[in-house]
Design a protein around this motif. Sequence first.
Motif, short mmCIF file in Angstrom:
data_model
loop_
_atom_site.label_atom_id
_atom_site.label_comp_id
_atom_site.label_asym_id
_atom_site.label_seq_id
_atom_site.Cartn_x
_atom_site.Cartn_y
_atom_site.Cartn_z
N ARG A 102 11.01 1.55 -5.69
CA ARG A 102 12.12 1.97 -6.54
C ARG A 102 13.32 1.04 -6.43
N ILE A 103 13.61 0.51 -5.26
CA ILE A 103 14.79 -0.35 -5.09
C ILE A 103 14.47 -1.83 -5.29
N GLY A 104 13.20 -2.18 -5.53
CA GLY A 104 12.84 -3.56 -5.80
C GLY A 104 12.47 -4.36 -4.57
N LEU A 105 12.29 -3.68 -3.44
CA LEU A 105 11.86 -4.39 -2.23
C LEU A 105 10.43 -4.90 -2.39
N VAL A 106 9.61 -4.16 -3.13
CA VAL A 106 8.26 -4.61 -3.47
C VAL A 106 8.08 -4.56 -4.98
N ASN A 107 7.15 -5.35 -5.47
CA ASN A 107 6.90 -5.40 -6.91
C ASN A 107 6.13 -4.19 -7.42
N SER A 120 0.84 -1.19 0.00
CA SER A 120 0.00 0.00 0.00
C SER A 120 0.88 1.24 0.00
N ASP A 121 0.34 2.35 -0.43
CA ASP A 121 1.16 3.57 -0.50
C ASP A 121 1.49 4.14 0.87
N ASP A 122 0.88 3.57 1.94
CA ASP A 122 1.25 3.99 3.29
C ASP A 122 2.10 2.92 4.00
N ALA A 166 7.00 3.42 1.13
CA ALA A 166 6.55 2.61 0.01
C ALA A 166 7.19 3.02 -1.31
N GLU A 167 7.30 4.32 -1.56
CA GLU A 167 7.84 4.78 -2.84
C GLU A 167 9.27 4.29 -3.03
N GLU A 168 10.10 4.41 -1.99
CA GLU A 168 11.47 3.92 -2.09
C GLU A 168 11.51 2.41 -2.20
#
Length: 283
Positions: free
Chosen positions: A176-181, A126-128, A171-173
Amino acid sequence: MGDAADEPPVLLAVAQGVATITLNRPAHGNGWTAALSRAYAAALEGATRDPAVRAVVLTGAGRAFSVGGDAGGLGAVAEQGAAAPLAATPYWLPLASPKPVIAAVNGACFGIGMQQALCCDIRIASDDAKFSTAYARRGLVAEYGMSWLLPRLVGTGNAMDLLLSARLVRAEEAGRIGLVNRVVPAADLLAEATDYARQLATQCSPGAMAAIKRQCLRDLTTDFPTSYATAEALLQDAFAGDDFREGMRSWQAQRPPAFPPLPAGHGMIPPWDDDAFMTGEQP
């Protein structure tokens, strides 16, 4: 849902080929306890053995995925100087399920909660959502294989940063680094994760997904020639299989495929068990 005495620490619901497993201690941020650990393992093993389930979604009740180890339990460990394992089953259990496991990460995802999210095949946040390894700030080491998992997802430099600093990652970072899809609006998180899981359940061969998952995990610790040779052997079996025929016929007829489920009772297969990997049989 809540933390009342009669509320189970984990909820399991199955619909349209998707099992949704919900960590259910929202009043405590779904903090990890022995009871929750046992219930989660039982739910995941049950979903793995259920032929009606073709994909699994893991999420947390309330405002957090999991804040990590329960504060009360960690405090007791700090005083005693040792901890007994919270569950007899290993913390890498999602990796051993032949079915895809999708983490729908809502809110805080810290410590052992983050480790469990990393053991899932796909992470939708989620974005939060916010992540922290937490360990270095509590005087602990990278737990339960996170030092193996994290560099493979985000690279060594990013992994070192997240583990050494234990800083908060939004979430945004994380995306960006691939921690989440991917990152989606908080209000849409469970629907997006369930829709993705349902696409897998209705459009993809359970046998093919199980084989691909084992290939990807096993090949992380092998070389390219070995990976290539293994794929050749598996491909010959796939060409001769019913799923390939059904995949081609449904594609040519422009209709949904009717792939058979994995056999009833099909359990966990550790991807590093070579004999089970090649045969698809449980050790």
